[in-house]
Scaffold this motif. Structure first.
Motif, short mmCIF file in Angstrom:
data_model
loop_
_atom_site.label_atom_id
_atom_site.label_comp_id
_atom_site.label_asym_id
_atom_site.label_seq_id
_atom_site.Cartn_x
_atom_site.Cartn_y
_atom_site.Cartn_z
N TYR A 168 0.81 -1.22 0.00
CA TYR A 168 0.00 0.00 0.00
C TYR A 168 0.85 1.27 0.00
O TYR A 168 0.44 2.28 -0.59
CB TYR A 168 -0.96 -0.01 1.19
CG TYR A 168 -1.94 -1.16 1.14
CD1 TYR A 168 -2.93 -1.23 0.17
CD2 TYR A 168 -1.86 -2.20 2.07
CE1 TYR A 168 -3.81 -2.29 0.12
CE2 TYR A 168 -2.74 -3.27 2.02
CZ TYR A 168 -3.71 -3.31 1.05
OH TYR A 168 -4.59 -4.37 1.01
N SER A 169 2.00 1.24 0.64
CA SER A 169 2.85 2.44 0.65
C SER A 169 3.32 2.77 -0.77
O SER A 169 3.38 3.95 -1.15
CB SER A 169 4.05 2.23 1.57
OG SER A 169 4.81 1.10 1.16
N GLU A 211 -9.03 -3.82 7.75
CA GLU A 211 -8.54 -2.48 8.08
C GLU A 211 -8.32 -1.67 6.82
O GLU A 211 -7.96 -2.18 5.76
CB GLU A 211 -7.22 -2.57 8.85
CG GLU A 211 -7.27 -3.40 10.12
CD GLU A 211 -7.14 -4.89 9.88
OE1 GLU A 211 -6.71 -5.27 8.77
OE2 GLU A 211 -7.51 -5.68 10.76
N PRO A 213 -6.06 0.65 4.74
CA PRO A 213 -4.61 0.92 4.73
C PRO A 213 -4.32 2.39 5.03
O PRO A 213 -5.13 3.28 4.73
CB PRO A 213 -4.20 0.57 3.29
CG PRO A 213 -5.31 -0.27 2.75
CD PRO A 213 -6.54 0.17 3.44
N ASP A 214 -3.17 2.63 5.62
CA ASP A 214 -2.74 4.00 5.90
C ASP A 214 -2.71 4.81 4.60
O ASP A 214 -2.18 4.36 3.58
CB ASP A 214 -1.35 4.01 6.54
CG ASP A 214 -1.37 3.48 7.96
OD1 ASP A 214 -2.46 3.43 8.56
OD2 ASP A 214 -0.28 3.12 8.46
N GLY A 215 -3.27 6.01 4.68
CA GLY A 215 -3.26 6.89 3.53
C GLY A 215 -4.42 6.70 2.58
O GLY A 215 -4.49 7.37 1.53
N SER A 217 -8.89 5.81 2.10
CA SER A 217 -10.24 5.72 2.64
C SER A 217 -10.99 4.62 1.90
O SER A 217 -10.73 4.36 0.72
CB SER A 217 -10.98 7.05 2.48
OG SER A 217 -10.33 8.08 3.20
N TRP A 274 -10.24 1.29 -2.56
CA TRP A 274 -9.69 2.28 -1.65
C TRP A 274 -9.36 3.55 -2.45
O TRP A 274 -8.90 3.46 -3.58
CB TRP A 274 -8.39 1.80 -0.98
CG TRP A 274 -8.34 0.36 -0.60
CD1 TRP A 274 -7.82 -0.68 -1.33
CD2 TRP A 274 -8.81 -0.23 0.61
NE1 TRP A 274 -7.93 -1.86 -0.65
CE2 TRP A 274 -8.54 -1.61 0.55
CE3 TRP A 274 -9.42 0.28 1.76
CZ2 TRP A 274 -8.86 -2.49 1.57
CZ3 TRP A 274 -9.75 -0.59 2.78
CH2 TRP A 274 -9.47 -1.96 2.68
N ARG A 276 -7.03 7.07 -2.44
CA ARG A 276 -5.87 7.69 -1.81
C ARG A 276 -6.24 9.06 -1.25
O ARG A 276 -6.81 9.89 -1.97
CB ARG A 276 -4.73 7.84 -2.82
CG ARG A 276 -3.44 8.44 -2.26
CD ARG A 276 -2.49 8.75 -3.40
NE ARG A 276 -1.23 9.29 -2.99
CZ ARG A 276 -0.99 10.55 -2.68
NH1 ARG A 276 -2.00 11.43 -2.65
NH2 ARG A 276 0.21 10.96 -2.36
N ASP A 277 -5.93 9.28 0.01
CA ASP A 277 -6.22 10.55 0.65
C ASP A 277 -5.37 11.65 0.05
O ASP A 277 -4.18 11.46 -0.25
CB ASP A 277 -5.98 10.47 2.16
CG ASP A 277 -6.92 9.49 2.85
OD1 ASP A 277 -8.01 9.24 2.30
OD2 ASP A 277 -6.56 8.99 3.92
N VAL A 280 -1.93 12.76 1.93
CA VAL A 280 -0.83 11.83 2.13
C VAL A 280 0.45 12.42 1.54
O VAL A 280 0.47 12.96 0.43
CB VAL A 280 -1.13 10.48 1.47
CG1 VAL A 280 0.10 9.59 1.47
CG2 VAL A 280 -2.27 9.80 2.22
N THR A 282 4.21 11.23 0.40
CA THR A 282 4.93 9.99 0.10
C THR A 282 6.33 10.31 -0.38
O THR A 282 6.63 11.37 -0.90
CB THR A 282 4.21 9.18 -0.99
OG1 THR A 282 4.15 9.96 -2.19
CG2 THR A 282 2.80 8.81 -0.57
#
Length: 286
Positions: A168-169, A211, A213-215, A217, A274, A276-277, A280, A282
């Motif tokens: 995800y990163s 869950e 993932p970070d970054g 929605s 998902w 991407r916010d 974020v 990166t």
């Protein structure tokens, strides 16, 4: 069909530019286009084995099975998820991370002939990318890793990760703000009937992660579920060979599957989206 050219050097992350059949970064790292049209962007120092990813035989089995249309409902759901919220005016850059022999990108291209698409497929298996390049010249095909996608940051509208290994990163890095990840995983009953034959006892397939993932929605989950009947030994063998069950199942279980003349299985796929916010931040890991 547009061409995706926002490629990044897998050694230093700098932009690659094309000159003839070679791509180079400002530091002078160069990568030649194979005669079949794909580009190898997986440096030897970043391989975990000499021949990573799916084998030639596994790729061939998957190609035969998918081209027979057995997973067409899954492809149609993916196509809808990619294009539902996308406007028609702008080009859409979509990367399939772990694309295999390219079936889902080919289906996406075929169902959007009037739309401006820039498609790129990445897989760690050179055999998969070779098979993809031989079947369709429209997408950009790259040998590479999901852990180090060879594309520039913030250049993608959509990342597909279909029965693969999400990072995800890296997806967040490569996506534009508001870009989308579409992830397909096996549902609890996926291929249950085959698993009941090849294993002494079975457990439900591990459910997809819940869950966010970070970054990102959550945009929701769709379940694609239907019954599929395979009417010959060859199709059953290809289904088994293209799944991890081929290696996990005991020898006697594989023998039982090989003797089947017909098999009806449940296909159950969880399709999650998902976004991407925008906030974020990166960096490019190299």
């Amino acid at each position: 069909m547009d061409t995706f050219d926002a490629l990044a050097c897998p050694l230093d992350g700098e932009p690659l530019s094309q000159s003839g059949t070679c791509w180079r970064c400002p530091a002078g790292h160069s990568f030649d286009v194979a005669r079949q049209g794909y580009l190898h962007l997986l440096p030897v120092q970043k391989k975990r084995s000499l021949d990573p990813g799916d084998s030639k035989d596994m790729v061939a089995a998957r190609r035969r099975f998918l081209n027979a249309g057995f997973y067409q409902p899954v492809a149609e759901a993916v196509n809808k998820a990619v294009t539902t919220d996308a406007g028609d005016a702008k080009p859409l850059a979509c990367l399939d991370a772990g694309c295999g022999e390219g079936y889902y990108l080919r289906q996406l291209a075929a169902s959007n002939m009037d739309r401006s698409l820039a498609l790129v497929g990445v897989d760690i298996s050179k055999w998969a990318i070779l098979a993809a390049a031989k079947q369709d010249k429209r997408p950009r095909w790259l040998v590479g890793s999901n852990a180090n996608l060879p594309v520039l940051s913030g250049t993608l509208d959509c990342v597909l990760c279909l029965f693969g290994f999400p990072v995800y990163s890296e997806f967040a890095r490569a996506l534009k703000p508001g870009g989308m990840v579409i992830q397909a995983d096996a549902g609890p009953d996926h291929l249950r009937e085959l698993r009941e034959i090849i294993y002494p006892s079975i457990k439900p397939e591990k459910p997809p992660m819940a869950e966010v993932p970070d970054g990102f929605s959550d945009l929701g989950t769709e379940t694609v579920r239907y019954s599929l009947t395979l009417e010959n030994q060859a199709a059953i063998a290809d289904l088994l060979a293209m799944t991890p069950h081929f290696y996990r199942a005991p020898a006697e279980g594989r023998v039982r599957a090989e003797t089947l003349e017909t098999l009806t299985v449940t296909v159950e796929v969880k399709l999650r989206r998902w976004v991407r916010d925008s906030a974020v931040t990166t960096t490019t890991p190299r």
